[in-house]
Motif scaffolding. Structure first.
Motif, PDB file in Angstrom:
ATOM      1  N   ASP A   1       0.862  -1.178   0.000  1.00 51.21           N
ATOM      2  CA  ASP A   1       0.000   0.000   0.000  1.00 51.21           C
ATOM      3  C   ASP A   1       0.898   1.227   0.000  1.00 51.21           C
ATOM      4  O   ASP A   1       1.424   1.632   1.038  1.00 51.21           O
ATOM      5  CB  ASP A   1      -0.911   0.007   1.233  1.00 51.21           C
ATOM      6  N   ALA A   2       1.103   1.810  -1.187  1.00 53.13           N
ATOM      7  CA  ALA A   2       2.030   2.931  -1.338  1.00 53.13           C
ATOM      8  C   ALA A   2       1.280   4.244  -1.440  1.00 53.13           C
ATOM      9  O   ALA A   2       0.148   4.306  -1.922  1.00 53.13           O
ATOM     10  CB  ALA A   2       2.898   2.732  -2.573  1.00 53.13           C
TER      11      ALA A   2
ATOM     12  N   PRO B   1      11.638  -4.689  -2.821  1.00 46.17           N
ATOM     13  CA  PRO B   1      11.713  -3.346  -2.221  1.00 46.17           C
ATOM     14  C   PRO B   1      12.629  -3.355  -1.006  1.00 46.17           C
ATOM     15  O   PRO B   1      12.800  -4.391  -0.351  1.00 46.17           O
ATOM     16  CB  PRO B   1      10.260  -3.064  -1.804  1.00 46.17           C
ATOM     17  N   ARG B   2      13.213  -2.203  -0.705  1.00 45.69           N
ATOM     18  CA  ARG B   2      14.071  -2.105   0.477  1.00 45.69           C
ATOM     19  C   ARG B   2      13.693  -0.865   1.295  1.00 45.69           C
ATOM     20  O   ARG B   2      13.253   0.143   0.757  1.00 45.69           O
ATOM     21  CB  ARG B   2      15.543  -2.056   0.079  1.00 45.69           C
ATOM     22  N   PHE B   3      13.883  -0.974   2.590  1.00 40.85           N
ATOM     23  CA  PHE B   3      13.608   0.134   3.508  1.00 40.85           C
ATOM     24  C   PHE B   3      14.665   1.227   3.333  1.00 40.85           C
ATOM     25  O   PHE B   3      15.856   0.938   3.216  1.00 40.85           O
ATOM     26  CB  PHE B   3      13.624  -0.388   4.949  1.00 40.85           C
TER      27      PHE B   3
ATOM     28  N   GLU C   1       7.087   5.336   6.860  1.00 48.87           N
ATOM     29  CA  GLU C   1       8.344   4.853   6.310  1.00 48.87           C
ATOM     30  C   GLU C   1       8.406   5.119   4.813  1.00 48.87           C
ATOM     31  O   GLU C   1       7.380   5.151   4.128  1.00 48.87           O
ATOM     32  CB  GLU C   1       8.498   3.352   6.556  1.00 48.87           C
ATOM     33  N   VAL C   2       9.643   5.267   4.316  1.00 52.88           N
ATOM     34  CA  VAL C   2       9.894   5.410   2.888  1.00 52.88           C
ATOM     35  C   VAL C   2      10.717   4.210   2.418  1.00 52.88           C
ATOM     36  O   VAL C   2      11.728   3.873   3.032  1.00 52.88           O
ATOM     37  CB  VAL C   2      10.642   6.722   2.571  1.00 52.88           C
ATOM     38  N   TRP C   3      10.257   3.573   1.356  1.00 49.63           N
ATOM     39  CA  TRP C   3      10.931   2.424   0.777  1.00 49.63           C
ATOM     40  C   TRP C   3      11.275   2.737  -0.683  1.00 49.63           C
ATOM     41  O   TRP C   3      10.861   3.764  -1.220  1.00 49.63           O
ATOM     42  CB  TRP C   3      10.035   1.179   0.837  1.00 49.63           C
TER      43      TRP C   3
END
Length: 281
Positions: free
Chosen positions: A223-224, A263-265, A247-249
């Motif tokens: 869910d972006a 995806p990465r944190f 948070e931003v990924w």
């Protein structure tokens, strides 16, 4: 004497086994770290020749119909939270000044209240519904549709209707909640949370061909919120904020704009803002 000798032999064997076990454990950890590093690096591709570092919205143009009406590059395309549809007006010269030369095409409120628009290199405008006022003007079945304002005619029409991964739950009337355009690959990225509920995260980020409306690739299960494409020295990435967390990924993109790897944190926004739960929009 014999018992002591046997005891020393047993202790030596135990120590040897213990060191062997630790060696295997360290080797496994190092192998795991190496695999992760290799996986991350292999998912990123070098930038194509001619692509610069930084953001990728350099090509976005003013619609041709707007230029013909006398607007310039400073004109504002607005989807006001309290006014239905899309508007264009001259940018105020002073803070707090009332907008002037306001115009709305008759078709620009056909899709109800709208989210933030994005432009392509030809001046076409892409926009999606945003049911922030009511569901009468923004019915649930329309929430996963991208609309396009033609740069020549100024007419708003349906561009692409994306599938619903699950029926819309009563607590979530939203579908598309984010758009981003990549001038390098001419890709439109669309973030949808259609079908997501309190307990299930069914959101999808789509890569759409901005010319044909074809879905080229997709990233499932996220869910972006806000999104932006950025060119790094190691390659192109799509950065996005999470709708459920502060948070931003990011995820790697190939030279064709398609998603690569997992995806990465990147970083947390926890504690930001007056409420401490700000989201990247």
């Amino acid at each position: 004497m014999a018992n002591k000798k046997k005891q020393k032999i047993a202790e030596a064997r135990t120590n040897r086994n213990r060191w062997l076990l630790w060696g295997l454990l360290i080797a496994a950890v190092l192998a795991t770290i190496g695999y992760v590093v290799i996986s991350i690096n292999s998912s990123e591709q070098e930038l194509a020749p001619g692509w610069g570092l930084g953001g990728t919205t350099y090509c976005q143009a003013v619609p041709k119909f707007a230029l013909e009406m006398g607007y310039d590059a400073t004109a504002v395309m607005s989807t006001n939270e309290t006014l239905k549809g899309l508007f264009i007006y001259d940018r105020p010269t002073q803070l707090g000044q009332t907008p002037t030369n306001v115009y709305q095409h008759p078709s620009w409120d056909d899709a109800g209240y709208l989210g933030t628009p994005v432009n392509d290199e030809a001046g076409n405008i892409f926009v999606a519904p945003a049911p922030r006022v009511n569901l009468y003007d923004n019915p649930p079945e329309q929430q996963n549709t991208v609309f396009k304002v033609d740069t020549d005619t100024g007419v708003l029409s349906e561009f692409i209707e994306l599938p619903f991964p699950a029926p819309m739950p009563p607590e979530n009337p939203f579908g598309i909640i984010g758009l981003a355009y990549d001038c390098d690959t001419r890709s439109l990225y669309v973030a949808s949370i259609a079908g997501s509920s309190r307990t299930e995260e069914l959101g999808i980020i789509y890569q759409v061909d901005a010319q044909t409306g074809e879905v080229l690739s997709q990233l499932d299960g996220v869910d972006a919120f806000g999104m932006a494409v950025f060119n790094r020295t190691k390659g192109k990435r799509l950065y996005f904020g999470l709708a459920r967390k502060s948070e931003v990924w990011s995820v790697a993109l190939g030279a064709d704009g398609k998603f690569r790897g997992e995806p990465r944190f990147e970083f947390s926004m926890a504690g930001w803002g007056s409420e401490g739960d700000e989201k990247a929009r």
